[in-house]
Design an enzyme around this catalytic site. Structure first.
Site, PDB file in Angstrom:
ATOM      1  N   ASP A  60      15.247  93.789  76.727  1.00  0.00           N
ATOM      2  CA  ASP A  60      15.264  93.268  75.360  1.00  0.00           C
ATOM      3  C   ASP A  60      13.925  93.595  74.704  1.00  0.00           C
ATOM      4  OD1 ASP A  60      15.186  91.726  73.070  1.00  0.00           O
ATOM      5  OD2 ASP A  60      15.743  89.855  74.082  1.00  0.00           O
ATOM      6  N   ASN A  71      18.307  98.138  58.274  1.00  0.00           N
ATOM      7  CA  ASN A  71      19.106  98.771  57.221  1.00  0.00           C
ATOM      8  C   ASN A  71      18.256  98.804  55.952  1.00  0.00           C
ATOM      9  OD1 ASN A  71      19.565  96.295  55.605  1.00  0.00           O
ATOM     10  ND2 ASN A  71      20.772  95.671  57.386  1.00  0.00           N
ATOM     11  N   GLY A 106      22.825  93.245  65.782  1.00  0.00           N
ATOM     12  CA  GLY A 106      22.202  94.114  66.782  1.00  0.00           C
ATOM     13  C   GLY A 106      20.741  93.776  67.035  1.00  0.00           C
ATOM     14  N   VAL A 107      19.961  94.813  67.220  1.00  0.00           N
ATOM     15  CA  VAL A 107      18.544  94.610  67.545  1.00  0.00           C
ATOM     16  C   VAL A 107      17.802  94.008  66.352  1.00  0.00           C
ATOM     17  CG1 VAL A 107      17.787  96.971  66.953  1.00  0.00           C
ATOM     18  CG2 VAL A 107      16.572  95.681  68.706  1.00  0.00           C
ATOM     19  N   ASP A 108      18.255  94.324  65.154  1.00  0.00           N
ATOM     20  CA  ASP A 108      17.662  93.750  63.930  1.00  0.00           C
ATOM     21  C   ASP A 108      17.773  92.216  63.957  1.00  0.00           C
ATOM     22  OD1 ASP A 108      16.613  93.562  61.388  1.00  0.00           O
ATOM     23  OD2 ASP A 108      18.297  94.530  60.364  1.00  0.00           O
ATOM     24  N   THR A 111      22.423 104.027  67.175  1.00  0.00           N
ATOM     25  CA  THR A 111      23.493 104.268  68.151  1.00  0.00           C
ATOM     26  C   THR A 111      24.405 103.058  68.361  1.00  0.00           C
ATOM     27  OG1 THR A 111      22.177 103.566  70.047  1.00  0.00           O
ATOM     28  CG2 THR A 111      22.035 105.885  69.409  1.00  0.00           C
ATOM     29  N   GLY A 112      24.154 101.978  67.623  1.00  0.00           N
ATOM     30  CA  GLY A 112      25.019 100.806  67.715  1.00  0.00           C
ATOM     31  C   GLY A 112      25.974 100.790  66.541  1.00  0.00           C
TER      32      GLY A 112
HETATM   33  N1  AR6 Z   1      16.574  95.148  72.519  1.00  0.00           N
HETATM   34  C1  AR6 Z   1      16.699  96.496  72.600  1.00  0.00           C
HETATM   35  N2  AR6 Z   1      17.797  97.160  72.159  1.00  0.00           N
HETATM   36  C2  AR6 Z   1      18.779  96.422  71.604  1.00  0.00           C
HETATM   37  C3  AR6 Z   1      18.732  95.016  71.467  1.00  0.00           C
HETATM   38  C4  AR6 Z   1      17.551  94.379  71.952  1.00  0.00           C
HETATM   39  N3  AR6 Z   1      17.391  93.050  71.874  1.00  0.00           N
HETATM   40  N4  AR6 Z   1      19.880  94.590  70.883  1.00  0.00           N
HETATM   41  C5  AR6 Z   1      20.634  95.680  70.664  1.00  0.00           C
HETATM   42  N5  AR6 Z   1      19.983  96.795  71.109  1.00  0.00           N
HETATM   43  P1  AR6 Z   1      22.067  98.454  66.433  1.00  0.00           P
HETATM   44  P2  AR6 Z   1      21.946 100.640  64.456  1.00  0.00           P
HETATM   45  C6  AR6 Z   1      20.391  98.213  71.077  1.00  0.00           C
HETATM   46  O1  AR6 Z   1      23.501  98.223  66.120  1.00  0.00           O
HETATM   47  O2  AR6 Z   1      23.032 101.371  65.118  1.00  0.00           O
HETATM   48  C7  AR6 Z   1      22.073  96.031  62.090  1.00  0.00           C
HETATM   49  O3  AR6 Z   1      22.999  95.141  61.546  1.00  0.00           O
HETATM   50  C8  AR6 Z   1      21.860  98.525  71.027  1.00  0.00           C
HETATM   51  O4  AR6 Z   1      22.412  98.469  72.327  1.00  0.00           O
HETATM   52  O5  AR6 Z   1      21.187  97.284  66.582  1.00  0.00           O
HETATM   53  O6  AR6 Z   1      20.714 101.394  64.014  1.00  0.00           O
HETATM   54  C9  AR6 Z   1      21.059  96.502  61.056  1.00  0.00           C
HETATM   55  O7  AR6 Z   1      20.757  95.498  60.123  1.00  0.00           O
HETATM   56  C10 AR6 Z   1      21.843  99.947  70.487  1.00  0.00           C
HETATM   57  O8  AR6 Z   1      21.625 100.865  71.559  1.00  0.00           O
HETATM   58  O9  AR6 Z   1      21.364  99.394  65.296  1.00  0.00           O
HETATM   59  C11 AR6 Z   1      21.753  97.657  60.414  1.00  0.00           C
HETATM   60  O10 AR6 Z   1      22.654  97.228  59.397  1.00  0.00           O
HETATM   61  C12 AR6 Z   1      20.609  99.986  69.605  1.00  0.00           C
HETATM   62  O11 AR6 Z   1      19.903  98.758  69.866  1.00  0.00           O
HETATM   63  C13 AR6 Z   1      22.533  98.264  61.553  1.00  0.00           C
HETATM   64  O12 AR6 Z   1      22.753  97.213  62.483  1.00  0.00           O
HETATM   65  C14 AR6 Z   1      20.866 100.096  68.125  1.00  0.00           C
HETATM   66  O13 AR6 Z   1      22.012  99.343  67.761  1.00  0.00           O
HETATM   67  C15 AR6 Z   1      21.761  99.341  62.236  1.00  0.00           C
HETATM   68  O14 AR6 Z   1      22.576  99.944  63.188  1.00  0.00           O
END
Ligand code: AR6
Length: 179
Positions: A16, A30, A38-40, A124-125
């Site tokens: 994490d 975003n 997600g991570v955000d 990638t999420g």
């Molecule tokens: N630590 C590390 N990696 C993580 C964590 C964490 N705590 N949580 C998730 N991931 P995403 P995107 C990974 O969807 O595709 C949001 O709503 C996850 O497994 O977080 O850039 C924003 O506000 C994946 O590999 O980001 C935007 O609207 C990676 O983080 C949108 O999502 C990215 O997944 C951005 O989408």
């Protein structure tokens, strides 16, 4: 694993990103910079309300660019918010935009004297970027940047799941897909 001077500045960890006590963690944000899933979401929850308050003063961020804030309750000193592209099939400039996220984040880190920066797997999420390609682009962009810059001294690829961890390990050892 290769031991060239750049490889010695790269690390892959599984876990994490909100737990990392580094100069900066990168948020996959975003364009609003006002939080999301997600991570955000995880970063905003762990940082506390101060982060959103500072983000509200920034006026958003275009795709492919990055902005820096303090880390508030996080163990990381700063958060660098990078906005990845939504994947629309690959012929809408996605690769250049994803590459730009890494370069812009590294450039901000350098300007702020940050020694260690940790990246999640941007786009990638929820944004649907194919994971193998995104990994190859991330590693290539970071390697190219480090070649010409002493800061950041160290880059951590923080992978949330085992598959990404294995993918990055493979890519850093010279395997992975050709761009
Ligand atoms: N630590 C590390 N990696 C993580 C964590 C964490 N705590 N949580 C998730 N991931 P995403 P995107 C990974 O969807 O595709 C949001 O709503 C996850 O497994 O977080 O850039 C924003 O506000 C994946 O590999 O980001 C935007 O609207 C990676 O983080 C949108 O999502 C990215 O997944 C951005 O989408």
């Amino acid at each position: 694993m290769a031991t060239d001077p750049i490889s010695s500045r790269l690390r892959v960890v599984r876990g994490d990103i909100t737990t990392l006590a580094v100069g900066a963690i990168v948020n996959a944000a975003n364009e609003s910079l006002l939080g999301g899933g997600g991570v955000d979401g995880a970063i905003h929850r762990a940082a506390g309300p101060g982060l959103k308050q500072e983000c509200q003063t920034l006026g958003g961020c275009p795709t492919g660019q990055a902005r820096i804030t303090q880390g508030y309750n996080l163990p990381a000193r700063h958060v660098i918010h990078a906005v990845g592209p939504r994947y629309r099939g690959g012929s809408s400039g996605e690769e250049a935009l994803l590459r730009s996220c890494y370069v812009e984040a590294m450039t901000l880190a350098e300007h702020h004297g940050i020694e260690t920066i940790a990246f999640p797997c941007i786009a990638t999420g929820l944004f649907g970027y194919p994971k193998d390609e995104a990994c190859a682009i991330a590693v290539d962009a970071v390697r190219l940047f480090l070649r010409g810059h002493d800061l950041p001294r160290e880059v951590i690829f923080c992978c949330f799941d085992q598959e990404d961890y294995d993918r990055y390990r493979e890519e850093l050892s010279g395997g992975g897909i050709a761009l």
